[in-house]
Design a protein around this motif. Structure first.
Motif, PDB file in Angstrom:
ATOM      1  N   ASP A  33      44.169  -6.074  28.559  1.00 44.91           N
ATOM      2  CA  ASP A  33      44.967  -6.161  29.782  1.00 44.91           C
ATOM      3  C   ASP A  33      46.261  -6.923  29.467  1.00 44.91           C
ATOM      4  N   ALA A  34      47.079  -7.126  30.485  1.00 42.14           N
ATOM      5  CA  ALA A  34      48.373  -7.785  30.279  1.00 42.14           C
ATOM      6  C   ALA A  34      48.198  -9.195  29.725  1.00 42.14           C
ATOM      7  N   ASP A  35      47.166  -9.908  30.152  1.00 37.13           N
ATOM      8  CA  ASP A  35      46.929 -11.270  29.651  1.00 37.13           C
ATOM      9  C   ASP A  35      46.549 -11.257  28.173  1.00 37.13           C
ATOM     10  N   LEU A  94      47.495  -9.034  25.929  1.00 38.84           N
ATOM     11  CA  LEU A  94      48.708  -8.734  25.169  1.00 38.84           C
ATOM     12  C   LEU A  94      49.668  -9.919  25.150  1.00 38.84           C
ATOM     13  N   ALA A  95      49.739 -10.654  26.264  1.00 36.98           N
ATOM     14  CA  ALA A  95      50.588 -11.846  26.310  1.00 36.98           C
ATOM     15  C   ALA A  95      50.061 -12.916  25.352  1.00 36.98           C
ATOM     16  N   ARG A 122      51.162 -12.001  21.906  1.00 30.68           N
ATOM     17  CA  ARG A 122      52.590 -12.292  21.716  1.00 30.68           C
ATOM     18  C   ARG A 122      52.865 -13.795  21.606  1.00 30.68           C
ATOM     19  N   ARG A 181      41.135  -6.144  22.710  1.00 31.92           N
ATOM     20  CA  ARG A 181      40.496  -6.861  23.814  1.00 31.92           C
ATOM     21  C   ARG A 181      39.498  -7.884  23.282  1.00 31.92           C
TER      22      ARG A 181
END
Length: 160
Positions: free
Chosen positions: A16-18, A20-21, A24, A44
């Motif tokens: 999810d976006a979290d 991937l963040a 990064r 994941r």
């Protein structure tokens, strides 16, 4: 057994976006690209492994967190059924079930699964990871011995 059932159930869920963040936050350049090249379920799982370490007080150990994000990078492309067969056959001698040069994709996938720690370490060297990250990745399925950081990575890996 329940953990294996959970893994199969969650195998089709990508990051999810979290997740991937989080990648990064700790990875850049070729290491971030290596994270992105993993199967979505491995992304994941790796983010979950990293999150477990952070939640258990290891947010400041950069090498440990990078290793958590990339420890399964050597698995390559695998179907869910390949992973299930790997779990069911991991007690069998490799020549019976796995072969890199087989004409059967499942046998090639099983060979990748069995060698993923070493292959991941090689990918990490090429991507410029620190020697400690490479070592943790290469050893993450071997006995930890006195290596407390490796033991932590293994606990987090098993918990997610």
């Amino acid at each position: 057994m329940l953990d294996r059932v959970r893994q199969v159930r969650e195998a089709s869920i990508g990051p999810d976006a979290d997740d991937l963040a989080l990648a990064r936050e700790f990875l850049a350049g070729d290491l971030l690209a290596l994270f992105g090249a993993q199967e979505p379920r491995d992304q994941r799982h790796s983010a979950g492994t990293t999150r477990w370490l952070i939640e258990h007080g290891h947010a400041s150990d950069h090498d440990l967190l990078v290793a958590a994000l990339l420890h399964d990078a050597g698995k390559g492309a695998q179907r869910t059924r390949d992973r299930i067969v790997h779990v069911l056959t991991e007690w069998l001698p490799e020549p019976l079930v796995a072969a890199e040069a087989s004409r059967f994709e499942m046998r090639r996938a099983l060979a990748r699964s069995r060698a993923h720690s070493q292959r991941g370490a090689e990918l990490l060297v090429a991507a410029g990871a620190s020697p400690r990250v490479v070592e943790l990745t290469r050893l993450h399925h071997r006995p930890a011995g006195q290596d407390a950081m490796l033991a932590l990575l293994q606990r987090a890996d098993a918990a997610t």
